[in-house]
Structures are given as C-alpha cells and as structure tokens.
Design an enzyme around this catalytic site. Structure first.
Site, mmCIF file in Angstrom:
data_model
loop_
_atom_site.group_PDB
_atom_site.id
_atom_site.type_symbol
_atom_site.label_atom_id
_atom_site.label_comp_id
_atom_site.label_asym_id
_atom_site.label_seq_id
_atom_site.Cartn_x
_atom_site.Cartn_y
_atom_site.Cartn_z
ATOM 1 N N HIS A 198 8.658 -0.235 -2.564
ATOM 2 C CA HIS A 198 8.797 -1.614 -2.054
ATOM 3 C C HIS A 198 9.959 -2.367 -2.708
ATOM 4 O O HIS A 198 10.299 -3.469 -2.282
ATOM 5 C CB HIS A 198 7.507 -2.415 -2.268
ATOM 6 C CG HIS A 198 6.347 -1.914 -1.467
ATOM 7 N ND1 HIS A 198 6.383 -1.771 -0.102
ATOM 8 C CD2 HIS A 198 5.105 -1.519 -1.848
ATOM 9 C CE1 HIS A 198 5.211 -1.297 0.332
ATOM 10 N NE2 HIS A 198 4.428 -1.138 -0.713
ATOM 11 N N ASP A 253 3.485 7.212 2.217
ATOM 12 C CA ASP A 253 2.580 6.168 1.736
ATOM 13 C C ASP A 253 2.040 5.384 2.941
ATOM 14 O O ASP A 253 2.711 5.256 3.961
ATOM 15 C CB ASP A 253 3.353 5.240 0.793
ATOM 16 C CG ASP A 253 2.480 4.242 0.055
ATOM 17 O OD1 ASP A 253 2.166 4.503 -1.124
ATOM 18 O OD2 ASP A 253 2.104 3.204 0.652
ATOM 19 N N HIS A 311 1.764 2.268 3.245
ATOM 20 C CA HIS A 311 2.577 1.066 3.475
ATOM 21 C C HIS A 311 4.034 1.444 3.744
ATOM 22 O O HIS A 311 4.551 2.400 3.161
ATOM 23 C CB HIS A 311 2.528 0.154 2.244
ATOM 24 C CG HIS A 311 1.140 -0.256 1.863
ATOM 25 N ND1 HIS A 311 0.417 0.412 0.898
ATOM 26 C CD2 HIS A 311 0.351 -1.251 2.317
ATOM 27 C CE1 HIS A 311 -0.781 -0.158 0.774
ATOM 28 N NE2 HIS A 311 -0.853 -1.169 1.623
ATOM 29 N N ASP A 349 -2.506 6.485 -0.311
ATOM 30 C CA ASP A 349 -3.376 5.387 0.102
ATOM 31 C C ASP A 349 -3.697 5.441 1.595
ATOM 32 O O ASP A 349 -4.307 4.512 2.132
ATOM 33 C CB ASP A 349 -2.810 4.019 -0.312
ATOM 34 C CG ASP A 349 -1.313 3.904 -0.125
ATOM 35 O OD1 ASP A 349 -0.690 4.827 0.430
ATOM 36 O OD2 ASP A 349 -0.748 2.868 -0.551
#
Ligand SMILES: [Zn+2]
Length: 343
Positions: free
Chosen positions: A160, A196, A198, A285
């Site tokens: 991120h 991931d 996200h 995740d």
C-alpha cells in the site's frame, strides 16, 4: 527454498489504527510473522537466514527522497512533541488542498505523507520497516544469484506504500524496492503478481508509467473494499506503461473457482510478458476466516496458488504482505511456498 527473516520486525508492535470509526489495536501484529516463521520450520521449507544490512539507495529508486528521509524522523519528532499513542495523521491533503507544502507540525506532516490512519508509528517502527527492507533485498539477491525462488518474510508489509505515501500498515514498498533493485542488477523485465486480498495501490502507483515492470493485482473490488481509491479494471497504465497494469477486482464472497480463473488470466498475461523474475506480493488475507476480509479461499487452495505460479517457470521472489487470521496465516502462506516448490 530459503527464507529471509529478521527478529527486528517485533519492534513494531502495540500500534493502533483508525478503522471503521474507531482507534483499535493494529490487526497487523508481530505474532503474524512469528507464526509464519514457525510454519516454515515445521514444513521444512528450507533454511531461515538473517538479512544483510543495506543502505537506503534502493528505497530512493522507488520512493521520493523527502519521504524516505521523513520515515526515521517520525517517532523522535512525535515523542519530542510530547504526544501520546501511535504517531499517525488525522488530516490529509485531499483534492482542493495544498499538496506541495510539507507542514512543520509532525501530526500534519504524517497526514501529508499518508493516505489513511492505518500506518501508525511506535518507537520501534522504523527499525522494523528498515529490517523488512533488508529482508526484501537479501531475498532478491538470492534470486539474482540463481536461486529458483526465495521468500522474504517481510513485516511490516509494503504494497500500500506509494512513491511518497504510507498507509494500510505499509511504509516502504518492499516488493517494489526488490523489483526495481532486480532491474538495476540487470533484469530486463519484472512482473509483480499481487495476490493479497486488497489492491496493491502503492505498487501500481510506483510502476504505472513503466513498461518494464508489469503489475497484476487480484483483489476485492475497490468500489466496496479498501483501499477504495485505486484498483479498477480500467486502470491499464499510462505512457510506456500502457497495457502493463492489470487489475482483477472481484466481489465479496469470491471463492477458489472465480479467484483461480483470475489467477490463470493474470499468469497468461505474465507469461506473454516473459519476465526475467516474478515478484509475488504474497498476502493470504483472501482466507475465508480472515478477520478483515471477505473472500472465501480455504487452506487447501493456497498450495494450488503456488503450483500455478510455478508453472510460469520463472525465478520467483515471494514477498510477504497481508493476512490477519493469525492461527492459519502460517499454514496458508507456507502452503503457497510448498505448493510452488512441489509444483
Ligand atoms: Zn491485504
């Protein structure tokens, strides 16, 4: 497969985060890396080695100079100002505000260099961030030197973090640093595959105008899921990067069937790109029991991810990103790696 791990990650612990209107203990905690490390041993993946110390030159290749210089100063400035709790911003320079003047107040400078309240600092945060950077570069060097694969057990994660901003538990973009470093070491083309849950908004932003680094992201649809403001399917790159960015947003509840179809398509595009190295942003995740995510992958699915990546037949660098169901995070993350090794 060798794993690179540093115990310094644990210096980053006890931080809080702003999520759903509350300041809560960080979901991103030291136990994550320790459980993965324990599973690496239990599964006999291979030796666990300490990282070598690196200067920050490789960070400057993907991050802004002022941003890299800011990170080690955060906690000393925050504590010197007598502030309590985790250091984080609470005001951000969105559209219509000045984005070209760095405020003097530390809480405002934190907002300037962040896009959310998810990357808090405690006293040991910079030491941990630096250790994750060293882990990523040391693992990348193994691949450069001829290993078929290596695992950088980075913590905190990195995908991120953009050129000049932190957020979402991420400060230095470990995968981007490693990818650029491999380019600088002579690799002509790198593919980054981000699995991931996200979207890896920082990685996309860093390489968006680059045709030499393909970025493929499999993630929850940003219309409904964090990081919300990047990750749509129509973001395909700009300039010489046109066509080198590939987003696969998916709805809540996505399970192996649809997810693996997207993985296949991403791998087809990566194979066509013919990268010298594949860098995998390894988040787990996507797991059905993850406390902050809403995909439905099971522990049996993770070795299949590794096996599909192995079929690319490329030197592969795995960089740890997210995954918060701490009991199963080791089984799932190492499942990808054993699936790769057996694939
Ligand atoms: Zn994630």
């Amino acid at each position: 497969m060798k794993t690179i791990f540093s115990p310094l990650h644990a210096r980053h612990g006890g931080q809080t985060e702003l999520i759903a209107g509350e300041i809560v203990p960080g979901f991103e905690k030291p136990a994550r890396a320790e459980i993965i490390k324990a599973r690496v041993i239990e599964a006999q993946l291979g030796p666990i080695l300490a990282p070598e110390n690196h200067d920050l030159a490789a960070a400057h290749r993907v991050h802004a100079t002022d941003y890299v210089a800011f990170l080690p100063t955060v906690w000393p400035r925050w504590s010197a100002a007598g502030k309590l709790g985790s250091a984080m911003g609470f005001a951000w320079p969105t559209r219509g505000l000045r984005g070209d003047v760095v405020p003097e107040a530390i809480e405002a400078a934190l907002g300037f260099y962040s896009f959310d309240g998810g990357a808090g600092f405690v006293a040991g945060t910079w030491a941990a961030v630096k250790s994750a950077y060293d882990v990523a570069l040391t693992a990348a060097a193994l691949v450069r030197d001829g290993e078929a694969a290596a695992f950088g057990l980075c913590r905190p994660p990195g995908h991120h973090a953009g050129r000049a901003f932190m957020g979402g538990y991420c400060y230095i973009n470990n995968a981007a640093v490693a990818a650029q470093w491999l380019r600088d070491q002579g690799a002509a083309r790198i593919a980054i595959l981000d699995v991931d849950y996200h979207h890896g908004n920082g990685t996309q932003e860093i390489f968006y105008a680059r045709g030499d680094v393909l970025v493929a992201n499999l993630h929850a649809d940003p219309l409904i899921e964090y990081p919300f403001f990047l990750g749509h399917a129509d973001e395909r790159g700009i300039g010489s990067g046109e066509g080198a960015n590939h987003n696969f947003p998916m709805p809540f509840g996505t399970s192996w069937g649809a997810w693996s179809t997207a993985l296949d398509e991403a791998c087809v595009r990566i194979a066509r790109f013919a990268p010298d190295v594949v860098v995998v942003s390894l988040g787990v995740d996507t797991f059905e029991k993850d406390p902050i995510s809403r995909f439905e992958l099971t522990s049996a699915d993770y070795p299949k991810i590794g096996a599909r990546i192995a079929r690319l037949g490329r030197p592969t660098l795995f960089i740890m990103e997210g995954g918060y169901a701490v009991e199963e995070i080791g089984i799932n993350a190492v499942g990808v790696l054993t699936g790769f090794a057996d694939g």
